[in-house]
Design a protein around this motif. Sequence first.
Motif, PDB file in Angstrom:
ATOM      1  N   TRP A 204       0.843  -1.192   0.000  1.00  0.00           N
ATOM      2  CA  TRP A 204       0.000   0.000   0.000  1.00  0.00           C
ATOM      3  C   TRP A 204       0.879   1.243   0.000  1.00  0.00           C
ATOM      4  O   TRP A 204       0.559   2.255  -0.636  1.00  0.00           O
ATOM      5  CB  TRP A 204      -0.949  -0.005   1.193  1.00  0.00           C
ATOM      6  CG  TRP A 204      -2.167  -0.859   0.963  1.00  0.00           C
ATOM      7  CD1 TRP A 204      -2.442  -2.071   1.519  1.00  0.00           C
ATOM      8  CD2 TRP A 204      -3.269  -0.555   0.093  1.00  0.00           C
ATOM      9  NE1 TRP A 204      -3.643  -2.560   1.050  1.00  0.00           N
ATOM     10  CE2 TRP A 204      -4.179  -1.645   0.177  1.00  0.00           C
ATOM     11  CE3 TRP A 204      -3.576   0.505  -0.753  1.00  0.00           C
ATOM     12  CZ2 TRP A 204      -5.368  -1.690  -0.547  1.00  0.00           C
ATOM     13  CZ3 TRP A 204      -4.774   0.466  -1.475  1.00  0.00           C
ATOM     14  CH2 TRP A 204      -5.648  -0.620  -1.369  1.00  0.00           C
ATOM     15  N   TRP A 207       2.226   1.701  -3.466  1.00  0.00           N
ATOM     16  CA  TRP A 207       1.157   2.238  -4.320  1.00  0.00           C
ATOM     17  C   TRP A 207       0.977   3.733  -4.109  1.00  0.00           C
ATOM     18  O   TRP A 207       0.785   4.492  -5.069  1.00  0.00           O
ATOM     19  CB  TRP A 207      -0.155   1.511  -4.043  1.00  0.00           C
ATOM     20  CG  TRP A 207      -1.305   2.126  -4.777  1.00  0.00           C
ATOM     21  CD1 TRP A 207      -1.557   2.043  -6.113  1.00  0.00           C
ATOM     22  CD2 TRP A 207      -2.335   2.953  -4.215  1.00  0.00           C
ATOM     23  NE1 TRP A 207      -2.684   2.766  -6.437  1.00  0.00           N
ATOM     24  CE2 TRP A 207      -3.175   3.333  -5.292  1.00  0.00           C
ATOM     25  CE3 TRP A 207      -2.629   3.395  -2.945  1.00  0.00           C
ATOM     26  CZ2 TRP A 207      -4.302   4.139  -5.098  1.00  0.00           C
ATOM     27  CZ3 TRP A 207      -3.737   4.199  -2.748  1.00  0.00           C
ATOM     28  CH2 TRP A 207      -4.563   4.571  -3.823  1.00  0.00           C
ATOM     29  N   PRO A 224      -2.255  -3.794  -4.592  1.00  0.00           N
ATOM     30  CA  PRO A 224      -2.421  -3.962  -3.137  1.00  0.00           C
ATOM     31  C   PRO A 224      -3.787  -4.495  -2.729  1.00  0.00           C
ATOM     32  O   PRO A 224      -3.905  -5.177  -1.711  1.00  0.00           O
ATOM     33  CB  PRO A 224      -2.186  -2.537  -2.596  1.00  0.00           C
ATOM     34  CG  PRO A 224      -2.399  -1.633  -3.755  1.00  0.00           C
ATOM     35  CD  PRO A 224      -1.961  -2.410  -4.965  1.00  0.00           C
ATOM     36  N   THR A 228      -3.937  -7.845  -0.476  1.00  0.00           N
ATOM     37  CA  THR A 228      -4.639  -7.846   0.803  1.00  0.00           C
ATOM     38  C   THR A 228      -5.729  -8.921   0.828  1.00  0.00           C
ATOM     39  O   THR A 228      -5.899  -9.621   1.834  1.00  0.00           O
ATOM     40  CB  THR A 228      -5.256  -6.466   1.077  1.00  0.00           C
ATOM     41  OG1 THR A 228      -4.233  -5.461   0.995  1.00  0.00           O
ATOM     42  CG2 THR A 228      -5.886  -6.415   2.457  1.00  0.00           C
TER      43      THR A 228
END
Length: 269
Positions: A204, A207, A224, A228
């Motif tokens: 994350w 990103w 991401p 996840t």
Amino acid sequence: MTDLGSTILVNAAALFAVILALWAYSVKIRDVSFIDAFWAFGMVLLACATWAQSEFPGARSHLLLGLTALWGLRLTLHLWTRWRAHGEDPRYAKIMGSVMEKKGWSWSKTSLLSVFLTQAPLLFITCLPAQLGIWASEGSRIVLGPLAFFGATIAIIGILFETIGDAQLNAFRANPANTGKVLDTGLWRFTRHPNYFGDACTWWGIWLIACETGLPGWISIIGPIFLTFTLTRWSGKPLLEKGMKKTRPEYADYVARTSGFFPLPPKSR
């Protein structure tokens, strides 16, 4: 500036070639579970390939490559060392056996179609923030802004969280007195999966760094999100906890008081 389509095709071709070589190696040793170690290293290769195709890589390109390499090389070494020490992962043995029984495939065909050619596109998608972020940053057209520094901070926290969690688990397992017990101290007191939480934070964060490039960065959010989902809902946490509940009598109580993903204070019992 290198065309995005060309960059993606070169990256995909390189990944496919490496995946086929690894599949051939798996057939030779009759074990596919080292693919977990390559998952992280494969993302480093994709980031390096994208960076190498940039004529004038800028500060963001260097930052994205550096964070991807720091995360990926550390995790690769950890998972490779674990595989060499403990051998075949029972999860993969179960998957291979189930597919072979249901479809009547040979070991080599099952390894290729159910593991290696399945993992490759998923790895490619997860690594999109690094690939698209590096590509869109060529020539330093967009300077590093607050979002990039925030993302780098999140990524570094994720890398540290995962590294510390893995070190605590290794130390716990190295003590014969802990055989059959559940680690519930250190970071493992606040989340049942500090390594998975660290992975998610890292990507994350990467990103967020890529986001400042505009549309290419925003599109890469699929990476991401997919990671996840994989860690929390698909092949990570669910499969691991299913096995732990069968082999660790204390695990049910640990689940009841400890957060499944985000670090939180343990619940009182």
